[in-house]
Write a protein that holds these residues in place. Structure first.
Motif, PDB file in Angstrom:
ATOM      1  N   GLY A  43       0.787  -1.163  -0.110  1.00  0.00           N
ATOM      2  CA  GLY A  43       0.013   0.146   0.062  1.00  0.00           C
ATOM      3  C   GLY A  43       0.810   1.257   0.139  1.00  0.00           C
ATOM      4  O   GLY A  43       1.675   1.180  -0.669  1.00  0.00           O
ATOM      5  N   ASP A  44       0.521   2.218   0.985  1.00  0.00           N
ATOM      6  CA  ASP A  44       1.217   3.331   0.938  1.00  0.00           C
ATOM      7  C   ASP A  44       2.434   3.106   2.128  1.00  0.00           C
ATOM      8  O   ASP A  44       3.198   4.454   2.352  1.00  0.00           O
ATOM      9  CB  ASP A  44       0.643   4.713   1.002  1.00  0.00           C
ATOM     10  CG  ASP A  44      -0.342   4.662   2.488  1.00  0.00           C
ATOM     11  OD1 ASP A  44      -0.270   3.523   3.106  1.00  0.00           O
ATOM     12  OD2 ASP A  44      -1.352   5.394   2.546  1.00  0.00           O
ATOM     13  N   ASP A  45       2.952   2.051   2.559  1.00  0.00           N
ATOM     14  CA  ASP A  45       3.766   2.085   3.485  1.00  0.00           C
ATOM     15  C   ASP A  45       5.244   2.028   2.796  1.00  0.00           C
ATOM     16  O   ASP A  45       5.871   1.031   2.295  1.00  0.00           O
ATOM     17  CB  ASP A  45       3.683   0.704   4.208  1.00  0.00           C
ATOM     18  CG  ASP A  45       4.925   0.553   5.571  1.00  0.00           C
ATOM     19  OD1 ASP A  45       5.761   1.419   5.497  1.00  0.00           O
ATOM     20  OD2 ASP A  45       4.396   0.059   6.381  1.00  0.00           O
ATOM     21  N   GLU A  46       5.784   3.348   2.641  1.00  0.00           N
ATOM     22  CA  GLU A  46       6.988   3.397   1.805  1.00  0.00           C
ATOM     23  C   GLU A  46       8.381   2.907   2.678  1.00  0.00           C
ATOM     24  O   GLU A  46       9.144   2.414   1.816  1.00  0.00           O
ATOM     25  CB  GLU A  46       7.321   4.946   1.725  1.00  0.00           C
ATOM     26  CG  GLU A  46       6.376   5.404   0.631  1.00  0.00           C
ATOM     27  CD  GLU A  46       6.443   7.001   0.459  1.00  0.00           C
ATOM     28  OE1 GLU A  46       7.755   7.513   0.676  1.00  0.00           O
ATOM     29  OE2 GLU A  46       5.325   7.504  -0.156  1.00  0.00           O
ATOM     30  N   VAL A  47       8.229   2.658   3.694  1.00  0.00           N
ATOM     31  CA  VAL A  47       9.584   2.201   4.540  1.00  0.00           C
ATOM     32  C   VAL A  47       9.456   0.709   4.000  1.00  0.00           C
ATOM     33  O   VAL A  47      10.729   0.471   4.003  1.00  0.00           O
ATOM     34  CB  VAL A  47       9.128   2.188   6.137  1.00  0.00           C
ATOM     35  CG1 VAL A  47      10.541   1.701   6.777  1.00  0.00           C
ATOM     36  CG2 VAL A  47       9.162   3.754   6.555  1.00  0.00           C
ATOM     37  N   ARG A  48       8.457  -0.102   4.199  1.00  0.00           N
ATOM     38  CA  ARG A  48       8.367  -1.479   4.010  1.00  0.00           C
ATOM     39  C   ARG A  48       8.722  -1.558   2.470  1.00  0.00           C
ATOM     40  O   ARG A  48       9.769  -2.664   2.015  1.00  0.00           O
ATOM     41  CB  ARG A  48       7.104  -2.053   4.303  1.00  0.00           C
ATOM     42  CG  ARG A  48       6.799  -2.116   5.565  1.00  0.00           C
ATOM     43  CD  ARG A  48       5.773  -3.111   6.019  1.00  0.00           C
ATOM     44  NE  ARG A  48       6.165  -4.217   5.963  1.00  0.00           N
ATOM     45  CZ  ARG A  48       5.296  -5.361   6.008  1.00  0.00           C
ATOM     46  NH1 ARG A  48       3.763  -5.356   6.105  1.00  0.00           N
ATOM     47  NH2 ARG A  48       5.614  -6.643   5.970  1.00  0.00           N
ATOM     48  N   THR A  49       8.414  -0.774   1.622  1.00  0.00           N
ATOM     49  CA  THR A  49       8.672  -0.862   0.118  1.00  0.00           C
ATOM     50  C   THR A  49      10.240  -0.821  -0.029  1.00  0.00           C
ATOM     51  O   THR A  49      10.857  -1.344  -0.958  1.00  0.00           O
ATOM     52  CB  THR A  49       7.805   0.285  -0.611  1.00  0.00           C
ATOM     53  OG1 THR A  49       6.490  -0.033  -0.454  1.00  0.00           O
ATOM     54  CG2 THR A  49       8.142   0.190  -2.126  1.00  0.00           C
ATOM     55  N   LYS A  50      10.693   0.154   0.610  1.00  0.00           N
ATOM     56  CA  LYS A  50      12.152   0.503   0.695  1.00  0.00           C
ATOM     57  C   LYS A  50      13.018  -0.864   1.086  1.00  0.00           C
ATOM     58  O   LYS A  50      14.046  -1.090   0.603  1.00  0.00           O
ATOM     59  CB  LYS A  50      12.530   1.726   1.269  1.00  0.00           C
ATOM     60  CG  LYS A  50      14.121   2.156   1.039  1.00  0.00           C
ATOM     61  CD  LYS A  50      13.910   3.838   0.953  1.00  0.00           C
ATOM     62  CE  LYS A  50      15.404   4.287   0.503  1.00  0.00           C
ATOM     63  NZ  LYS A  50      16.142   4.594   2.026  1.00  0.00           N
ATOM     64  N   SER A  51      12.470  -1.025   2.179  1.00  0.00           N
ATOM     65  CA  SER A  51      13.127  -2.435   2.933  1.00  0.00           C
ATOM     66  C   SER A  51      13.303  -3.478   1.869  1.00  0.00           C
ATOM     67  O   SER A  51      14.372  -4.163   1.589  1.00  0.00           O
ATOM     68  CB  SER A  51      12.371  -2.759   4.150  1.00  0.00           C
ATOM     69  OG  SER A  51      12.333  -1.689   5.064  1.00  0.00           O
ATOM     70  N   LEU A  52      12.004  -3.811   1.486  1.00  0.00           N
ATOM     71  CA  LEU A  52      12.041  -4.770   0.372  1.00  0.00           C
ATOM     72  C   LEU A  52      12.991  -4.790  -0.835  1.00  0.00           C
ATOM     73  O   LEU A  52      13.719  -5.681  -0.945  1.00  0.00           O
ATOM     74  CB  LEU A  52      10.460  -5.093  -0.291  1.00  0.00           C
ATOM     75  CG  LEU A  52      10.396  -6.169  -1.119  1.00  0.00           C
ATOM     76  CD1 LEU A  52      10.665  -7.669  -0.587  1.00  0.00           C
ATOM     77  CD2 LEU A  52       8.761  -6.318  -1.344  1.00  0.00           C
ATOM     78  N   ALA A  53      13.022  -3.648  -1.328  1.00  0.00           N
ATOM     79  CA  ALA A  53      13.912  -3.359  -2.446  1.00  0.00           C
ATOM     80  C   ALA A  53      15.428  -3.521  -1.882  1.00  0.00           C
ATOM     81  O   ALA A  53      16.140  -3.959  -2.836  1.00  0.00           O
ATOM     82  CB  ALA A  53      13.808  -1.837  -2.761  1.00  0.00           C
ATOM     83  N   MET A  54      15.532  -3.113  -0.716  1.00  0.00           N
ATOM     84  CA  MET A  54      17.179  -3.151  -0.294  1.00  0.00           C
ATOM     85  C   MET A  54      17.278  -4.531   0.019  1.00  0.00           C
ATOM     86  O   MET A  54      18.306  -5.108  -0.534  1.00  0.00           O
ATOM     87  CB  MET A  54      17.184  -2.414   1.051  1.00  0.00           C
ATOM     88  CG  MET A  54      17.384  -0.681   0.883  1.00  0.00           C
ATOM     89  SD  MET A  54      17.203  -0.034   2.558  1.00  0.00           S
ATOM     90  CE  MET A  54      18.910  -0.274   3.344  1.00  0.00           C
ATOM     91  N   ILE A  55      16.571  -5.502   0.367  1.00  0.00           N
ATOM     92  CA  ILE A  55      16.791  -6.767   0.674  1.00  0.00           C
ATOM     93  C   ILE A  55      16.856  -7.692  -0.878  1.00  0.00           C
ATOM     94  O   ILE A  55      17.944  -8.315  -0.824  1.00  0.00           O
ATOM     95  CB  ILE A  55      15.759  -7.669   1.467  1.00  0.00           C
ATOM     96  CG1 ILE A  55      15.472  -6.777   2.976  1.00  0.00           C
ATOM     97  CG2 ILE A  55      15.911  -8.964   1.539  1.00  0.00           C
ATOM     98  CD1 ILE A  55      14.381  -7.457   3.662  1.00  0.00           C
ATOM     99  N   TYR A  56      16.223  -7.212  -1.617  1.00  0.00           N
ATOM    100  CA  TYR A  56      16.317  -7.781  -2.909  1.00  0.00           C
ATOM    101  C   TYR A  56      17.636  -7.131  -3.413  1.00  0.00           C
ATOM    102  O   TYR A  56      18.443  -8.197  -4.192  1.00  0.00           O
ATOM    103  CB  TYR A  56      15.040  -7.183  -3.813  1.00  0.00           C
ATOM    104  CG  TYR A  56      14.957  -7.867  -5.185  1.00  0.00           C
ATOM    105  CD1 TYR A  56      14.049  -8.715  -5.311  1.00  0.00           C
ATOM    106  CD2 TYR A  56      15.827  -7.371  -6.292  1.00  0.00           C
ATOM    107  CE1 TYR A  56      14.102  -9.498  -6.643  1.00  0.00           C
ATOM    108  CE2 TYR A  56      15.721  -7.987  -7.498  1.00  0.00           C
ATOM    109  CZ  TYR A  56      14.965  -9.045  -7.645  1.00  0.00           C
ATOM    110  OH  TYR A  56      14.825  -9.633  -8.849  1.00  0.00           O
TER     111      TYR A  56
END
Ligand SMILES: [Zn+2]
Length: 316
Positions: A152-165
């Motif tokens: 959704g609009d949780d940008e922190v988690r989106t960024k986290s996922l991108a970093m882990i990836y």
């Protein structure tokens, strides 16, 4: 009965030493050696603590052939004992360069592996199925065309996922789908472990994860995670030390091997003899020690030092 304790071993070592010093019959020496052979399961610690390795090692050069052969047998057996380490202490990490190669090929075969990621399709992942043109070392969620905003609009988690990836995918052969699933699971556990909050603790953990994953000196962490040897749930709770240890373990093992060798040979006690004559000053006051320098089949090297003039030499 196998499994002489260190005290017994020391006693045997002392009587062995004595038997040799007092030039007791070879049969007597062999009897002690025989007991050591059948009753001692060597570990590095035992060898070190009891010095039995050095004592027996010295006998490899004994004049009596039966004694020297038996001593060689024992040294070889103990070396094997020590190199066959209990699996528990080295965990699942295989040792040596061979296994590293094996890991690479397992990893390469990963793309054909029957992973359940087809059953949990992620609409956003793997749009472009990984650019074959992209250098694997330069892969990222961007080059793979992977969309990470699934929260959704949780940008922190989106960024986290991108970093882990991005950390995971460096140098990987796995498909974007495979990497994405593992990254997503890892973030999921990370988030859950922090009470479903993206607080400071969550972010610190994420950063530590990211830095360790992308560490070019620690490719094994990425490989182990992608191959499933380290599961996302486990990865999410690993400390920096644990993550960094994939490499270190290998080095530790190498050092242990070296230490073992040293325990067996290096600090062989020196003796003084008048049998050896110094080539420089001609005096017969020479201290010497013996060490097996290379493989077990090679003759021992005798290191000599003249106590009169300090001249050093060696022979084998
Ligand atoms: Zn000398």
């Amino acid at each position: 009965m196998p499994g002489m304790d260190t005290k017994d071993i020391k006693i045997h070592g002392a009587s062995l030493d004595k038997a040799v010093r007092e030039k007791l019959p070879a049969s007597h020496i062999n009897e002690i050696l025989g007991r050591l052979k059948s009753d001692v399961v060597a570990t590095e610690q035992i060898l070190r603590e009891t010095k039995i390795g050095m004592i027996v090692n010295k006998l490899r050069g004994h004049a009596d052939k039966a004694v020297s052969e038996l001593a060689k047998d024992i040294v070889n057996k103990w070396k094997k004992d020590v190199s066959v380490k209990p699996k528990s202490s080295s965990s699942s990490e295989p040792k040596g360069g061979v296994s590293m190669k094996r890991e690479v090929s397992t990893n390469g075969g990963n793309s054909g592996k029957d992973t359940p990621n087809k059953s949990t399709p992620t609409p956003s992942a793997g749009r472009k199925a990984g650019g074959a043109s992209v250098d694997p070392m330069k892969r990222s969620h961007k080059t793979d065309g992977v969309e990470c905003n699934i929260f959704g609009d949780d940008e922190v988690r989106t960024k986290s996922l991108a970093m882990i990836y991005d950390g995971l995918v460096i140098g990987a052969q796995a498909t974007p789908d495979e990497v994405f699933k593992i990254a997503k699971d890892t973030e999921h556990h990370l988030y859950r472990n922090h009470g479903n909050k993206t607080d400071t603790a969550y972010r610190n953990k994420l950063r530590s994860l990211f830095f360790n994953l992308k560490d070019l000196k620690n490719p094994n962490l990425r490989k182990n995670v992608l191959s499933g040897r380290i599961e996302p749930m486990r990865l999410a709770t690993m400390t920096s030390e644990e993550m960094a240890s994939a490499e270190r373990k290998r080095e530790d093992e190498k050092i242990e091997q070296e230490n073992m060798k040293e325990a067996m040979v290096a600090k062989a006690p020196t003796s003084v003899t008048d049998q050896l004559r110094c080539g420089k000053c001609g005096k017969r006051n020479v201290s010497y020690s013996q060490a097996q320098t290379r493989s077990a089949d090679e003759p021992m090297t005798t290191f000599c030092e003249c106590l009169q003039c300090g001249h050093r030499w060696k022979f084998s």
